[in-house]
Design a protein around this motif. Structure first.
Motif, PDB file in Angstrom:
ATOM      1  N   LEU A   1       0.834  -1.208   0.000  1.00 21.89           N
ATOM      2  CA  LEU A   1       0.000   0.000   0.000  1.00 21.89           C
ATOM      3  C   LEU A   1       0.866   1.254   0.000  1.00 21.89           C
ATOM      4  CD1 LEU A   1      -2.779  -1.072   2.532  1.00 21.89           C
ATOM      5  CD2 LEU A   1      -2.902  -1.045   0.036  1.00 21.89           C
ATOM      6  N   LEU A   2       1.978   1.222   0.731  1.00 27.26           N
ATOM      7  CA  LEU A   2       2.836   2.406   0.844  1.00 27.26           C
ATOM      8  C   LEU A   2       3.711   2.633  -0.380  1.00 27.26           C
ATOM      9  CD1 LEU A   2       3.873   2.182   4.607  1.00 27.26           C
ATOM     10  CD2 LEU A   2       2.381   3.878   3.530  1.00 27.26           C
ATOM     11  N   THR A   3       3.774   1.670  -1.297  1.00 24.65           N
ATOM     12  CA  THR A   3       4.458   1.956  -2.554  1.00 24.65           C
ATOM     13  C   THR A   3       3.643   2.921  -3.411  1.00 24.65           C
ATOM     14  OG1 THR A   3       3.431   0.090  -3.712  1.00 24.65           O
ATOM     15  CG2 THR A   3       5.559  -0.321  -2.614  1.00 24.65           C
ATOM     16  N   PHE A   4       2.362   3.063  -3.091  1.00 24.74           N
ATOM     17  CA  PHE A   4       1.422   3.876  -3.882  1.00 24.74           C
ATOM     18  C   PHE A   4       1.452   3.438  -5.343  1.00 24.74           C
ATOM     19  CE2 PHE A   4       1.720   6.481  -0.124  1.00 24.74           C
ATOM     20  CZ  PHE A   4       0.437   6.942   0.037  1.00 24.74           C
ATOM     21  N   SER A   5       1.655   2.160  -5.543  1.00 20.73           N
ATOM     22  CA  SER A   5       1.638   1.577  -6.881  1.00 20.73           C
ATOM     23  C   SER A   5       0.240   1.049  -7.168  1.00 20.73           C
ATOM     24  CB  SER A   5       2.660   0.440  -6.982  1.00 20.73           C
ATOM     25  OG  SER A   5       2.485  -0.296  -8.171  1.00 20.73           O
ATOM     26  N   ARG A   6      -0.374   1.570  -8.209  1.00 21.74           N
ATOM     27  CA  ARG A   6      -1.713   1.100  -8.550  1.00 21.74           C
ATOM     28  C   ARG A   6      -1.677  -0.339  -9.056  1.00 21.74           C
ATOM     29  NH1 ARG A   6      -2.475   6.438 -11.865  1.00 21.74           N
ATOM     30  NH2 ARG A   6      -0.221   6.139 -11.764  1.00 21.74           N
ATOM     31  N   ALA A   7      -0.557  -0.747  -9.647  1.00 22.30           N
ATOM     32  CA  ALA A   7      -0.414  -2.147 -10.060  1.00 22.30           C
ATOM     33  C   ALA A   7      -0.474  -3.066  -8.849  1.00 22.30           C
ATOM     34  CB  ALA A   7       0.899  -2.343 -10.814  1.00 22.30           C
ATOM     35  N   ALA A   8       0.102  -2.623  -7.730  1.00 25.55           N
ATOM     36  CA  ALA A   8       0.048  -3.427  -6.511  1.00 25.55           C
ATOM     37  C   ALA A   8      -1.380  -3.569  -6.009  1.00 25.55           C
ATOM     38  CB  ALA A   8       0.931  -2.807  -5.429  1.00 25.55           C
ATOM     39  N   LEU A   9      -2.161  -2.507  -6.093  1.00 18.65           N
ATOM     40  CA  LEU A   9      -3.559  -2.581  -5.684  1.00 18.65           C
ATOM     41  C   LEU A   9      -4.332  -3.549  -6.569  1.00 18.65           C
ATOM     42  CD1 LEU A   9      -4.395   1.168  -4.922  1.00 18.65           C
ATOM     43  CD2 LEU A   9      -3.844  -0.650  -3.305  1.00 18.65           C
ATOM     44  N   LEU A  10      -4.086  -3.496  -7.867  1.00 17.54           N
ATOM     45  CA  LEU A  10      -4.738  -4.436  -8.780  1.00 17.54           C
ATOM     46  C   LEU A  10      -4.341  -5.880  -8.456  1.00 17.54           C
ATOM     47  CD1 LEU A  10      -4.446  -2.612 -12.235  1.00 17.54           C
ATOM     48  CD2 LEU A  10      -6.534  -3.063 -10.939  1.00 17.54           C
ATOM     49  N   ALA A  11      -3.069  -6.073  -8.107  1.00 12.87           N
ATOM     50  CA  ALA A  11      -2.606  -7.424  -7.766  1.00 12.87           C
ATOM     51  C   ALA A  11      -3.310  -7.944  -6.523  1.00 12.87           C
ATOM     52  CB  ALA A  11      -1.094  -7.416  -7.564  1.00 12.87           C
ATOM     53  N   LEU A  12      -3.492  -7.084  -5.513  1.00 11.68           N
ATOM     54  CA  LEU A  12      -4.204  -7.499  -4.310  1.00 11.68           C
ATOM     55  C   LEU A  12      -5.660  -7.831  -4.624  1.00 11.68           C
ATOM     56  CD1 LEU A  12      -2.801  -4.928  -1.699  1.00 11.68           C
ATOM     57  CD2 LEU A  12      -2.308  -7.383  -1.846  1.00 11.68           C
ATOM     58  N   PHE A  13      -6.266  -7.082  -5.514  1.00 11.38           N
ATOM     59  CA  PHE A  13      -7.652  -7.351  -5.898  1.00 11.38           C
ATOM     60  C   PHE A  13      -7.760  -8.694  -6.621  1.00 11.38           C
ATOM     61  CE2 PHE A  13     -11.108  -6.690  -9.134  1.00 11.38           C
ATOM     62  CZ  PHE A  13     -12.156  -6.845  -8.247  1.00 11.38           C
ATOM     63  N   VAL A  14      -6.818  -8.965  -7.538  1.00  9.46           N
ATOM     64  CA  VAL A  14      -6.817 -10.253  -8.238  1.00  9.46           C
ATOM     65  C   VAL A  14      -6.625 -11.393  -7.241  1.00  9.46           C
ATOM     66  CG1 VAL A  14      -5.528 -11.680  -9.875  1.00  9.46           C
ATOM     67  CG2 VAL A  14      -6.083  -9.314 -10.447  1.00  9.46           C
TER      68      VAL A  14
END
Length: 496
Positions: free
Chosen positions: A288-301
């Motif tokens: 979450l603290l990377t503020f990477s939207r790709a990371a958020l998408l990965a968590l959702f997947v």
């Protein structure tokens, strides 16, 4: 687990049809020694001692070139004797920054990976059927060969100094990653999960240290400061890798596996599930603290994959709800990101930040490069040299590994890359149980980050991500599993 002598195709006794001789005696002793190393505690103790020596030397600031070469020589010898131990070593040290030992980019991690790959290659040549050949693995090897051909084209197109830098990048990134993928698959075919455990443990530790450094920068100035890469991204977390996006690419895999273990793990292993739940919390915070939207998408997947294993209707509902919620929360997320990330600021009424504009421009330039030379591409790492000619004067890479294949190696490698990514995810998703769900979500998370960034440039990422993927490609199917999507006790909804 089969003995290494058996894996390599060397018979433990005399060759049938003739009297035993001195060579047969040596073969028997060699096979017995390898079997002892594989089955005894030495297979765990020796890598542990080498990792401890590496940690002490780095912490005591005694990691000069002679010490690094001596350590690498011992680690290479271990990897040649036991590829499993070699990959345990590589996975244990890979997440942390290291100075180069050979050339500009290659460190001891690369040397250990290279020795492990050579050891596995010799054994596979002796017994080709010992490799768990599968379509995803063959496609991955094809991507490695295609990008290597791209390096050859770079030598033919650009000056020697630039081409040598491209070769260094290939060895340090794509090449090392594909070697890990194939070697881990070969090791896992007998059920060996030691490299997988080492990769998850070391990446988890790296995430904890990264979060600790982010909360209290005193770690960077202590004796353990070498564990943190010296680069400041402000409020965005980076820690062990000098790139928040690369950090996210490295942590999505271990996060997926730990969450899968906590949610879908066996009912009888409640303590292990609780430990996984606790261990993964700092990793989620890091993502979450990377503020990477790709990371958020990965968590959702990840959430959708786990929900699919519990009940498919639940997964469909979660997917629909997530899409709606994402649209509703997008303005709030953009405002929050702009508050902490300078490049995240947008003009009122806009949704694209400056980095988005640069990335879209880079994708357009990569597409133009491909259309200009659709068959061969321009050569590995050519975007850095010619990207401005095709409309991108700012970025030195297309920030999309799948597009990079097309732009730099042409249509064949581009299609191979896409097929490899899709088929690997589908292959891992067919594996039952919490492990299959975790490995599938882990690879999907890496593939998402590869769509927006450049994780193939970082051996710190590839060593972890491809250890997880290779394990899933190599492990045999559990006994009694007939269909790929057969139900198992671990697939059923679990309660704590």
């Amino acid at each position: 687990m089969a003995a290494l002598g058996e894996r390599s195709g060397q018979p433990p006794g005399p060759t049938p049809g003739r009297a035993p001789g001195v060579i047969d005696l040596y073969r028997s002793l060699h096979a017995a020694g390898l079997e002892l190393a594989e089955r005894s505690r030495a297979g765990v103790l020796v890598p542990a001692l080498l990792v401890a020596a590496w940690f002490v030397l780095r912490t005591a600031d005694a990691w000069d070139r002679p010490a690094a070469i001596a350590w690498a020589a011992a680690a290479v010898l271990v990897a040649l004797v036991s590829p499993s131990a070699g990959l345990v070593l590589a996975a244990a040290i890979a997440p942390f920054p290291e100075p180069p030992v050979v050339g500009r980019l290659l460190g001891v991690t690369h040397l250990v990976i290279g020795a492990t790959g050579l050891a596995v290659l010799v054994r596979v040549l002796a017994r080709p059927r010992s490799m768990p050949w599968s379509p995803p693995l063959l496609l991955g090897l094809g991507v490695g060969a295609g990008t290597a051909a791209g390096v050859v084209l770079t030598f033919r197109t650009f000056d020697r100094a630039y081409a040598q830098a491209a070769l260094d990048n290939w060895l340090a990134g794509v090449g090392a990653g594909i070697v890990v993928l194939a070697a881990v698959a070969w090791i896992a075919r007998g059920g060996d999960r030691r490299p997988l455990v080492a990769a998850v443990a070391s990446a988890t530790l790296a995430g904890w240290l990264t979060l600790l450094d982010h909360a209290s920068p005193a770690l960077g100035g202590s004796l353990l400061g070498w564990l943190i890469a010296p680069k400041d991204f402000g409020f965005r977390i980076s820690g062990v890798i000098p790139s928040p996006n690369a950090l996210a690419s490295m942590l999505v895999g271990p996060t997926a596996l730990l969450v899968a273990a906590a949610v879908l793990g066996p009912r009888a292993a409640r303590r292990w599930r609780a430990a996984a739940a606790v261990a993964v919390l700092p990793l989620v915070a890091c993502l979450l603290l990377t503020f990477s939207r790709a990371a958020l998408l990965a968590l959702f997947v990840l959430a959708v994959v786990l929900a699919w294993r519990v009940r498919r209707a639940l997964a469909v509902g979660l997917l629909a709800a997530g899409l709606v919620l994402g649209v509703l929360l997008l303005p709030e997320y953009i405002e929050t990101r702009a508050r902490y990330v300078p490049e995240g600021r947008v003009a009122p009424g806009q949704v694209l930040v400056a980095s988005d504009v640069h990335r879209l421009r880079a994708w357009g330039a990569a597409t133009a490069m491909f259309l200009d030379r659709p068959l061969t591409g321009h050569g590995f790492r050519s975007y850095r040299r010619v990207g401005d000619v095709y409309g991108d004067p700012i970025l030195n890479s297309p920030h999309n590994e799948w597009l990079r294949f097309f732009a730099e190696e042409g249509a064949v490698v581009g299609v191979l890359g896409l097929a490899w990514g899709l088929l690997t995810f589908a292959w891992l998703l067919r594996r039952p149980g919490w492990l299959g769900a975790g490995l599938a979500a882990a690879f999907a998370g890496w593939a998402i980050t590869a769509t927006f960034n450049n994780p193939l440039l970082f051996v710190q990422v590839s060593s972890i991500a491809f250890t997880l993927a290779g394990t899933g490609l190599g492990l045999p199917a559990p006994p009694g599993v007939v269909a790929a999507d057969a139900a198992t006790p671990e697939d059923a909804p679990v309660s704590s």
